[in-house]
Design a protein around this motif. Structure first.
Motif, mmCIF file in Angstrom:
data_model
loop_
_atom_site.group_PDB
_atom_site.id
_atom_site.type_symbol
_atom_site.label_atom_id
_atom_site.label_comp_id
_atom_site.label_asym_id
_atom_site.label_seq_id
_atom_site.Cartn_x
_atom_site.Cartn_y
_atom_site.Cartn_z
ATOM 1 N N GLN A 182 0.844 -1.186 0.000
ATOM 2 C CA GLN A 182 0.000 0.000 0.000
ATOM 3 C C GLN A 182 0.882 1.238 0.000
ATOM 4 N N THR A 183 0.292 2.372 -0.334
ATOM 5 C CA THR A 183 1.041 3.621 -0.396
ATOM 6 C C THR A 183 1.307 4.187 0.995
ATOM 7 N N PHE A 184 0.389 3.967 1.932
ATOM 8 C CA PHE A 184 0.503 4.518 3.270
ATOM 9 C C PHE A 184 0.401 3.438 4.336
ATOM 10 N N VAL A 185 0.988 3.720 5.500
ATOM 11 C CA VAL A 185 0.714 2.964 6.714
ATOM 12 C C VAL A 185 -0.658 3.398 7.229
ATOM 13 N N HIS A 186 -1.459 2.422 7.660
ATOM 14 C CA HIS A 186 -2.778 2.712 8.216
ATOM 15 C C HIS A 186 -2.725 2.570 9.732
ATOM 16 N N LEU A 187 -2.910 3.674 10.438
ATOM 17 C CA LEU A 187 -2.910 3.704 11.899
ATOM 18 C C LEU A 187 -4.338 3.875 12.406
ATOM 19 N N SER A 188 -4.576 3.429 13.616
ATOM 20 C CA SER A 188 -5.911 3.545 14.216
ATOM 21 C C SER A 188 -5.921 4.655 15.261
ATOM 22 N N THR A 189 -7.059 5.304 15.404
ATOM 23 C CA THR A 189 -7.181 6.396 16.361
ATOM 24 C C THR A 189 -7.457 5.906 17.780
ATOM 25 N N THR A 190 -7.884 4.643 17.915
ATOM 26 C CA THR A 190 -8.159 4.093 19.243
ATOM 27 C C THR A 190 -7.519 2.720 19.380
ATOM 28 N N LEU A 191 -7.250 2.360 20.615
ATOM 29 C CA LEU A 191 -6.706 1.039 20.915
ATOM 30 C C LEU A 191 -7.679 -0.049 20.468
ATOM 31 N N GLU A 192 -8.959 0.184 20.707
ATOM 32 C CA GLU A 192 -9.978 -0.818 20.373
ATOM 33 C C GLU A 192 -10.029 -1.084 18.875
ATOM 34 N N LYS A 193 -9.955 -0.025 18.086
ATOM 35 C CA LYS A 193 -10.018 -0.198 16.634
ATOM 36 C C LYS A 193 -8.764 -0.913 16.121
ATOM 37 N N SER A 194 -7.604 -0.602 16.692
ATOM 38 C CA SER A 194 -6.387 -1.275 16.256
ATOM 39 C C SER A 194 -6.435 -2.765 16.590
ATOM 40 N N GLU A 195 -7.020 -3.103 17.722
ATOM 41 C CA GLU A 195 -7.171 -4.521 18.076
ATOM 42 C C GLU A 195 -8.106 -5.219 17.091
#
Length: 211
Positions: free
Chosen positions: A147-160
């Protein structure tokens, strides 16, 4: 996958009843077609616009009328009404339709800059991964894969939630977004849950969170 329906007051939605008022609307797109159409449009807007002669600008925008023609050649039932229903009912905010242009907000493998999107203001961001992979990321930083970008999550729950699609034992990396931003790393806010970056060097990873 769910049917796309329409509520006369609140517009297109997915599922049995409108999330806002509970109205059970008429089916606009049955769920089997939602899946096929969504995969095709996402593919065109994220990965292979050139395959269909679709010109994309640096911010990922393409001409909506041209996209409609491409889609309708593949699926004769996918008229303007159906395509807009798919876009406006999408809970994950994959698409943006503005005037006569449309784009995918995230998930690109083609080169885009997304310069017209806002910068994220969060102090902390999160990246879900596996225990094996976390060792490498802590040493080398977080870089995009396919992918072109790294995808980060705004919350711990969403990243899990994202990490559990790939592993049963996720590790969450906490990212110092404030320091990264102060040091000139651009963090792009694409929706409530997702922030993009070209990469996150290891010095901005604060810690591992074991769930």
């Amino acid at each position: 996958m769910e049917d796309v329906r329409i509520c006369p007051e609140h517009g297109f939605y997915r599922g049995e009843s409108c999330d806002t008022c509970g109205y059970v609307g008429e089916v606009v797109i049955p769920k089997d077609r939602v899946e096929r159409l969504g995969k095709f449009i996402s593919g065109v807007l994220r990965h292979f616009p050139d395959k269909f002669g679709l010109e994309m600008d640096e911010n990922g925008w393409v001409d909506f009328e041209r996209l409609l023609r491409i889609v309708s050649r593949r699926y004769r039932w996918a008229n303007r009404w159906v395509v807009k229903a798919l876009i406006y009912s999408d809970r994950k905010g994959r698409y943006e339709l503005k005037d006569d242009r449309i784009r995918a907000r995230y998930g690109h493998s083609v080169p885009v800059e997304l310069n017209d999107m806002p910068e994220a203001e969060e102090d902390l961001l999160y990246y879900g991964t596996s225990e094996e992979e976390s060792v490498r990321l802590l040493e080398l930083g977080i870089k995009p894969v396919n992918q072109t970008f790294v995808h980060l999550s705004t919350t711990l729950e969403k990243s899990e939630e994202v990490a559990r699609l790939r592993t049963d034992e996720p590790i969450i990396l906490e990212v110092d977004a404030r320091k990264a931003r102060d040091d000139g790393i651009r963090l792009i806010k694409v929706n409530e849950h997702i922030v993009l970056a070209k990469e996150i060097p290891p010095e901005y990873i604060l810690r591992e969170i074991r769930l």
